[in-house]
Motif scaffolding. Structure first.
Motif, PDB file in Angstrom:
ATOM      1  N   VAL A   5      27.185 -20.300 -37.135  1.00 13.81           N
ATOM      2  CA  VAL A   5      28.158 -19.940 -36.852  1.00 13.81           C
ATOM      3  C   VAL A   5      28.960 -19.847 -36.031  1.00 13.81           C
ATOM      4  O   VAL A   5      30.485 -20.019 -37.199  1.00 13.81           O
ATOM      5  CB  VAL A   5      27.216 -18.560 -36.722  1.00 13.81           C
ATOM      6  N   ASP A   6      28.539 -20.242 -35.054  1.00 12.46           N
ATOM      7  CA  ASP A   6      29.480 -21.454 -34.284  1.00 12.46           C
ATOM      8  C   ASP A   6      30.991 -21.832 -34.858  1.00 12.46           C
ATOM      9  O   ASP A   6      31.749 -22.266 -34.729  1.00 12.46           O
ATOM     10  CB  ASP A   6      29.251 -21.420 -32.556  1.00 12.46           C
ATOM     11  N   ARG A   7      30.567 -23.044 -35.491  1.00 11.25           N
ATOM     12  CA  ARG A   7      31.306 -23.937 -35.566  1.00 11.25           C
ATOM     13  C   ARG A   7      32.495 -23.773 -36.853  1.00 11.25           C
ATOM     14  O   ARG A   7      33.424 -23.761 -37.208  1.00 11.25           O
ATOM     15  CB  ARG A   7      30.756 -25.396 -36.698  1.00 11.25           C
ATOM     16  N   ARG A   9      32.997 -20.129 -37.054  1.00 11.42           N
ATOM     17  CA  ARG A   9      33.632 -19.047 -36.505  1.00 11.42           C
ATOM     18  C   ARG A   9      35.254 -19.971 -36.143  1.00 11.42           C
ATOM     19  O   ARG A   9      35.503 -19.201 -35.870  1.00 11.42           O
ATOM     20  CB  ARG A   9      33.606 -18.603 -35.721  1.00 11.42           C
ATOM     21  N   GLN A  10      35.145 -21.295 -35.179  1.00  8.80           N
ATOM     22  CA  GLN A  10      35.992 -22.567 -34.807  1.00  8.80           C
ATOM     23  C   GLN A  10      36.492 -22.617 -36.056  1.00  8.80           C
ATOM     24  O   GLN A  10      38.040 -22.893 -36.057  1.00  8.80           O
ATOM     25  CB  GLN A  10      35.585 -23.599 -34.457  1.00  8.80           C
ATOM     26  N   ALA A  11      36.236 -22.926 -37.183  1.00  8.38           N
ATOM     27  CA  ALA A  11      36.891 -22.921 -38.818  1.00  8.38           C
ATOM     28  C   ALA A  11      37.615 -22.350 -39.159  1.00  8.38           C
ATOM     29  O   ALA A  11      38.802 -22.805 -38.957  1.00  8.38           O
ATOM     30  CB  ALA A  11      35.501 -23.969 -39.659  1.00  8.38           C
ATOM     31  N   LEU A  12      37.434 -20.707 -38.681  1.00 12.96           N
ATOM     32  CA  LEU A  12      38.196 -19.853 -39.597  1.00 12.96           C
ATOM     33  C   LEU A  12      39.116 -19.790 -37.982  1.00 12.96           C
ATOM     34  O   LEU A  12      40.235 -19.807 -38.798  1.00 12.96           O
ATOM     35  CB  LEU A  12      37.508 -18.115 -39.153  1.00 12.96           C
ATOM     36  N   ALA A  51      37.184 -20.668 -45.153  1.00 14.33           N
ATOM     37  CA  ALA A  51      36.887 -20.117 -43.926  1.00 14.33           C
ATOM     38  C   ALA A  51      35.654 -19.283 -43.786  1.00 14.33           C
ATOM     39  O   ALA A  51      34.906 -19.108 -42.829  1.00 14.33           O
ATOM     40  CB  ALA A  51      37.673 -21.011 -42.966  1.00 14.33           C
ATOM     41  N   ARG A  52      36.766 -18.551 -44.007  1.00 16.10           N
ATOM     42  CA  ARG A  52      36.133 -17.065 -43.805  1.00 16.10           C
ATOM     43  C   ARG A  52      34.695 -16.510 -44.219  1.00 16.10           C
ATOM     44  O   ARG A  52      33.982 -15.908 -43.941  1.00 16.10           O
ATOM     45  CB  ARG A  52      37.234 -15.691 -44.292  1.00 16.10           C
ATOM     46  N   SER A 106      18.426 -21.330 -33.350  1.00 17.00           N
ATOM     47  CA  SER A 106      19.578 -21.818 -32.277  1.00 17.00           C
ATOM     48  C   SER A 106      20.226 -22.820 -33.634  1.00 17.00           C
ATOM     49  O   SER A 106      21.580 -22.167 -33.342  1.00 17.00           O
ATOM     50  CB  SER A 106      18.634 -22.827 -31.733  1.00 17.00           C
ATOM     51  N   GLY A 107      19.471 -23.393 -34.817  1.00 15.85           N
ATOM     52  CA  GLY A 107      20.515 -24.043 -35.441  1.00 15.85           C
ATOM     53  C   GLY A 107      21.446 -23.570 -36.336  1.00 15.85           C
ATOM     54  O   GLY A 107      23.118 -23.565 -36.616  1.00 15.85           O
TER      55      GLY A 107
END
Length: 150
Positions: free
Chosen positions: A94-96, A98-101, A21-22, A88-89
Protein backbone atom coordinates in the motif's frame (compact mmCIF):
# COMPACT_ATOMS: atom_id res chain seq x y z
CA UNK A 1 1.99 23.66 -32.93
CA UNK A 2 3.27 20.07 -33.13
CA UNK A 3 5.13 20.54 -29.85
CA UNK A 4 1.83 21.53 -28.27
CA UNK A 5 0.28 18.31 -29.57
CA UNK A 6 3.20 16.34 -28.13
CA UNK A 7 2.57 17.93 -24.72
CA UNK A 8 -1.14 17.13 -24.97
CA UNK A 9 -0.30 13.49 -25.72
CA UNK A 10 2.14 13.45 -22.78
CA UNK A 11 -0.54 14.87 -20.46
CA UNK A 12 -3.05 12.28 -21.69
CA UNK A 13 -0.56 9.48 -21.06
CA UNK A 14 0.28 10.87 -17.61
CA UNK A 15 -3.45 10.97 -16.77
CA UNK A 16 -3.82 7.31 -17.74
CA UNK A 17 -0.76 6.42 -15.66
CA UNK A 18 -2.15 8.35 -12.70
CA UNK A 19 -5.50 6.57 -13.06
CA UNK A 20 -3.73 3.21 -13.20
CA UNK A 21 -1.71 4.13 -10.09
CA UNK A 22 -4.91 5.16 -8.31
CA UNK A 23 -6.51 1.81 -9.20
CA UNK A 24 -3.40 -0.06 -8.04
CA UNK A 25 -3.62 1.76 -4.70
CA UNK A 26 -7.30 0.81 -4.35
CA UNK A 27 -6.44 -2.80 -5.15
CA UNK A 28 -3.60 -2.83 -2.63
CA UNK A 29 -5.84 -1.29 0.04
CA UNK A 30 -8.51 -3.91 -0.66
CA UNK A 31 -5.97 -6.73 -0.38
CA UNK A 32 -4.66 -5.23 2.85
CA UNK A 33 -8.18 -5.05 4.29
CA UNK A 34 -8.83 -8.67 3.31
CA UNK A 35 -5.56 -9.76 4.94
CA UNK A 36 -6.45 -7.81 8.09
CA UNK A 37 -9.92 -9.37 8.16
CA UNK A 38 -8.40 -12.83 7.90
CA UNK A 39 -5.97 -12.00 10.71
CA UNK A 40 -8.88 -10.80 12.85
CA UNK A 41 -10.73 -14.04 12.14
CA UNK A 42 -7.73 -16.12 13.14
CA UNK A 43 -7.09 -14.21 16.36
CA UNK A 44 -10.79 -14.30 17.22
CA UNK A 45 -10.94 -18.02 16.62
CA UNK A 46 -7.81 -18.57 18.71
CA UNK A 47 -9.24 -16.55 21.59
CA UNK A 48 -12.57 -18.34 21.35
CA UNK A 49 -10.90 -21.76 21.25
CA UNK A 50 -8.62 -20.92 24.16
CA UNK A 51 -11.63 -19.63 26.09
CA UNK A 52 -13.53 -22.85 25.54
CA UNK A 53 -10.55 -24.96 26.59
CA UNK A 54 -9.84 -22.71 29.54
CA UNK A 55 -13.29 -23.44 30.90
CA UNK A 56 -12.66 -27.18 30.58
CA UNK A 57 -9.30 -27.18 32.35
CA UNK A 58 -11.03 -27.38 35.74
CA UNK A 59 -12.11 -30.92 34.94
CA UNK A 60 -9.93 -33.93 34.38
CA UNK A 61 -8.51 -34.17 30.87
CA UNK A 62 -6.63 -36.88 29.17
CA UNK A 63 -3.00 -36.00 28.48
CA UNK A 64 -3.43 -36.91 24.79
CA UNK A 65 -6.32 -34.44 24.48
CA UNK A 66 -4.26 -31.70 26.12
CA UNK A 67 -1.33 -32.54 23.84
CA UNK A 68 -3.55 -32.19 20.74
CA UNK A 69 -5.02 -28.96 22.06
CA UNK A 70 -1.57 -27.43 22.62
CA UNK A 71 -0.44 -28.69 19.24
CA UNK A 72 -3.51 -27.16 17.58
CA UNK A 73 -3.02 -23.86 19.40
CA UNK A 74 0.63 -23.85 18.35
CA UNK A 75 -0.36 -24.27 14.72
CA UNK A 76 -2.98 -21.58 15.08
CA UNK A 77 -0.41 -19.23 16.62
CA UNK A 78 1.92 -20.04 13.74
CA UNK A 79 -0.84 -19.22 11.24
CA UNK A 80 -1.48 -15.95 13.06
CA UNK A 81 2.22 -15.12 12.83
CA UNK A 82 2.22 -15.86 9.11
CA UNK A 83 -0.86 -13.73 8.62
CA UNK A 84 0.79 -10.89 10.53
CA UNK A 85 3.57 -11.13 7.95
CA UNK A 86 1.03 -11.00 5.13
CA UNK A 87 -0.57 -7.89 6.65
CA UNK A 88 2.86 -6.26 6.99
CA UNK A 89 3.62 -7.12 3.37
CA UNK A 90 0.32 -5.61 2.30
CA UNK A 91 1.11 -2.47 4.33
CA UNK A 92 4.37 -2.13 2.40
CA UNK A 93 2.53 -2.71 -0.88
CA UNK A 94 0.00 0.00 0.00
CA UNK A 95 2.83 2.40 0.85
CA UNK A 96 4.57 1.71 -2.48
CA UNK A 97 1.29 2.16 -4.36
CA UNK A 98 0.65 5.42 -2.50
CA UNK A 99 4.14 6.66 -3.43
CA UNK A 100 3.61 5.65 -7.07
CA UNK A 101 0.31 7.55 -7.13
CA UNK A 102 1.96 10.61 -5.62
CA UNK A 103 4.72 10.50 -8.25
CA UNK A 104 2.15 10.08 -11.04
CA UNK A 105 0.14 13.03 -9.74
CA UNK A 106 3.25 15.21 -9.50
CA UNK A 107 4.28 14.28 -13.04
CA UNK A 108 0.79 15.04 -14.35
CA UNK A 109 0.71 18.39 -12.56
CA UNK A 110 4.10 19.41 -13.93
CA UNK A 111 3.15 18.36 -17.47
CA UNK A 112 -0.09 20.31 -17.23
CA UNK A 113 1.87 23.34 -16.05
CA UNK A 114 4.31 23.04 -18.95
CA UNK A 115 1.43 22.60 -21.40
CA UNK A 116 -0.34 25.67 -20.04
CA UNK A 117 2.87 27.68 -20.18
CA UNK A 118 3.44 26.55 -23.78
CA UNK A 119 -0.12 27.50 -24.73
CA UNK A 120 0.37 30.92 -23.16
CA UNK A 121 3.64 31.39 -25.05
CA UNK A 122 2.00 30.40 -28.34
CA UNK A 123 -0.93 32.72 -27.72
CA UNK A 124 1.48 35.56 -26.93
CA UNK A 125 3.47 34.85 -30.10
CA UNK A 126 0.27 34.87 -32.14
CA UNK A 127 -0.82 38.10 -30.49
CA UNK A 128 2.54 39.68 -31.34
CA UNK A 129 2.26 38.50 -34.97
CA UNK A 130 -1.26 39.91 -35.19
CA UNK A 131 -0.13 43.20 -33.66
CA UNK A 132 2.82 43.39 -36.07
CA UNK A 133 0.52 42.82 -39.05
CA UNK A 134 -1.88 45.44 -37.74
CA UNK A 135 0.99 47.89 -37.27
CA UNK A 136 2.31 47.19 -40.78
CA UNK A 137 -1.12 47.74 -42.32
CA UNK A 138 -1.56 50.94 -40.37
CA UNK A 139 1.89 52.08 -41.46
CA UNK A 140 1.06 51.36 -45.10
CA UNK A 141 -2.18 53.34 -44.85
CA UNK A 142 -0.40 56.26 -43.26
CA UNK A 143 2.38 56.22 -45.85
CA UNK A 144 0.09 55.96 -48.92
CA UNK A 145 -1.64 59.31 -48.60
CA UNK A 146 1.73 60.99 -48.09
CA UNK A 147 3.09 59.35 -51.27
CA UNK A 148 0.10 60.57 -53.27
CA UNK A 149 0.47 64.18 -52.08
CA UNK A 150 4.10 64.48 -53.24
Amino acid sequence: MSSLKAFEVAVDLAQRQRDAARQALKDAQGARQAAQAQLSQLTGYAAETQGRWGAKTGGAMQPEVMFHHYQFMGRLDHAIGLQNGVVSGQDARVDRARQALLQAELRLASLRKVLERRRTELALQQQRRDQKQTDERASLRVNRPQDQEH
